[in-house]
Structure formats: C-alpha cells, structure tokens
Write a protein that holds these residues in place. Structure first.
Motif, PDB file in Angstrom:
ATOM      1  N   SER A 296       0.822  -1.207   0.000  1.00 16.68           N
ATOM      2  CA  SER A 296       0.000   0.000   0.000  1.00 16.68           C
ATOM      3  C   SER A 296       0.857   1.259   0.000  1.00 16.68           C
ATOM      4  N   GLN A 297       1.983   1.220   0.712  1.00 14.69           N
ATOM      5  CA  GLN A 297       2.873   2.371   0.751  1.00 14.69           C
ATOM      6  C   GLN A 297       3.463   2.660  -0.632  1.00 14.69           C
TER       7      GLN A 297
ATOM      8  N   LYS B 264       0.699   4.397  -2.598  1.00 14.87           N
ATOM      9  CA  LYS B 264       0.513   5.762  -2.098  1.00 14.87           C
ATOM     10  C   LYS B 264       1.667   6.669  -2.530  1.00 14.87           C
TER      11      LYS B 264
ATOM     12  N   GLU C 233       1.149   7.556  -6.181  1.00 11.18           N
ATOM     13  CA  GLU C 233       0.057   8.517  -6.323  1.00 11.18           C
ATOM     14  C   GLU C 233       0.486   9.905  -5.826  1.00 11.18           C
ATOM     15  N   LYS C 234       1.279   9.925  -4.791  1.00 11.56           N
ATOM     16  CA  LYS C 234       1.770  11.219  -4.291  1.00 11.56           C
ATOM     17  C   LYS C 234       2.694  11.860  -5.314  1.00 11.56           C
TER      18      LYS C 234
ATOM     19  N   VAL D 253      -4.989  10.195  -7.843  1.00 13.22           N
ATOM     20  CA  VAL D 253      -5.367   8.829  -7.465  1.00 13.22           C
ATOM     21  C   VAL D 253      -5.329   7.963  -8.714  1.00 13.22           C
TER      22      VAL D 253
END
Length: 294
Positions: A33-34, A37, A40-41, A46
C-alpha cells in the motif's frame, strides 16, 4: 518514477486486489500500500480505485501502458546483465490473439517459444476486430489485429489473410425453407463465438437480413465447429479448419452456403514501438508462422 512503485501499480490492476499483488511480490500488504501511495503522491493523482477488483482511474489508465513498457524494459535489462534470483530473469510478454489464429497458424509461434527459457507468454484471446483496444489501454505489448492503422505508440505489419466460409448442415437449412424452397434466413439459428463476433452478421447483411431470431454463443473453437457440424446453427469456419470433403461438395452432412459466400479477415501484427530483444524475437516468430497462414 520508481520502478518498484510502477510494478506494484501494474500488478494491482492485473491481480485485482492489493493482497494478491503483494503476495506475488513477496511483501507485506502495508508495504505494498505504501508503494501505491508513494506513486500517487508523486503523480499527484489517485491511480487506483480501492474496490474489488481494483480498477485504474482515468489517470491510472493513462499511466498503465507506460508503466508496462518500463517494466518490460527493466526486466529485459536485468536479464541481459545477468541479474539472478528473481522474476527479472524472465521477461513477460502479454499478447492478444484471436481464437482462430491461436488454434491454427499461431501454434507455430508457440512451438518456437517452447525453446525460450527467458520469456513467458501471457496470451489474451480477443477477436481480431477488438484486440487494438488492449494495445491502447496497455494490457498487451503486441496483438494480432484487423486494424492496419497503428495504435499510438505502436507499429503495424501485415501478416496475411484468413478466409472464412459459411457452413451449415443440410438438414438445418432444409428445415427452414418456405413453400418455394427458399431459405428463410431470419429463422435459421446462428452460432457466434462471442457477442463481439461480427463475421456471421456481416454475412447475413449480404442477404439483407439484420439479425437472426436465434443466436447461440459458444466461446470455444472446437465446440463452435462441433455445434455447426451438429446443426445447432450456421457459422463461419476458417478455411484451414474445414471438414474433409466439404470444400469439394462431398461432405455427407454439411454444405457451403454459396449465397453468403466467404469473408476475409486481413490480419496485422501490432506491437509497441518500444523495442526489446524479447519482443523482437516474438515478432520474428510471428512473421515466420504467418507465412503459412490458412
């Protein structure tokens, strides 16, 4: 962009869940998940819906093909440099092939690929009229397609022509004749490979018929041909799969439907312009196999 992050993004789309994708990478769900994320960052948007199955957002769809290309290039580079101990030793090539080609001339490609120990093929069975869609959205790196115009970021090469003949059982046609002996084609059942199969509809339009009353869907080449042979409905069969004696008019049960006539599918090989030795090798194998297309 970090290629580990891009690989996680692609696997999430392919596997459908973060859990399955993280297991494939051999990392924890939280670590996976990291990575998503962080990507996406970096792009500021998203990229994935948190649904089951996971789906790319509009921004994710725009990134997907580039991400796959970068994965392919990285895997090829690692393999050529002799990196060991992971999936990078093997290059994955996703390819779209229509079912009739896969059952006939494309098998020669598989025979060549059987001698490659550094490439794995992920084949997608897709009608040749629609395989360009998989190229466009980045699902595959190459495809057997009917569209001659290259998809953006791809190049196209003509392969050859597959000729399809309309076939029906004599008994089936005799059951649907009117008092004058003419076949009422609106009432003759039809067999399609899938809802996207347009070969039969194209043939019927030559007779001024828009659609039959009954259409059977049979998504298997062997079962499709058997269904036509058993009289379930009429259908288009590739010339290379014709039952013995049918072309000569000597088959005891089946007949060619002369009033519809044959239909030709002009096939092309479309592949990413991004070149890697593995994709080039596959392209050469496809071209050789296509010289014996029927």
């Amino acid at each position: 962009m970090n290629t580990d992050h891009l690989r996680a993004f692609v696997l999430a789309v392919d596997e459908g869940t973060f859990e399955a994708a993280s297991a494939l990478l051999g990392i924890s769900g939280s670590a996976f998940s990291q990575r998503i994320k962080a990507l996406e960052k970096e792009v500021g948007q998203v990229l994935l819906t948190r649904t089951i199955p996971v789906q790319p957002t509009e921004a994710g769809s725009a990134l997907l093909r580039t991400a796959r290309q970068m994965m392919l290039l990285e895997d090829e580079a690692r393999r050529s440099l002799g990196f060991r101990g992971g999936a990078s030793e093997v290059v994955t090539l996703s390819v779209a092939v229509n079912a009739d080609s896969l059952f006939t001339w494309f098998q020669r490609v598989l025979q060549e690929a059987a001698t490659w120990d550094d490439v794995e093929l992920h084949l997608h069975a897709e009608d040749q009229e629609h395989s360009h869609e998989l190229l466009r959205n980045g699902t595959v790196a190459a495809a057997v397609a009917e569209t001659p115009a290259p998809v953006s970021g791809c190049r196209a090469t003509a392969l050859g022509t597959m000729r399809y003949w309309p076939v029906a059982s004599s008994e089936l046609l005799d059951r649907h004749r009117d008092a004058d002996g003419a076949i009422t084609w609106e009432r003759v059942p039809q067999v399609d490979y899938s809802i996207r199969d347009s070969l039969q509809r194209t043939g019927l339009r030559r007779l001024g018929v828009t659609a039959p009353r009954v259409t059977h869907l049979i998504p298997s080449v062997e079962a499709y041909n058997a269904a036509v042979a058993h009289g379930l409905g009429w259908g288009m069969i590739p010339e290379g799969m014709m039952p013995e004696g049918l072309m000569e008019g000597e088959h005891p049960d089946l007949t060619l439907v002369e009033e519809i006539g044959p239909t030709e599918a002009h096939l092309h090989w479309q592949r990413w312009t991004t070149g890697t030795p593995a994709l080039d090798r596959l392209t050469d194998a496809v071209r050789r196999a296509a010289t014996r297309m029927r």
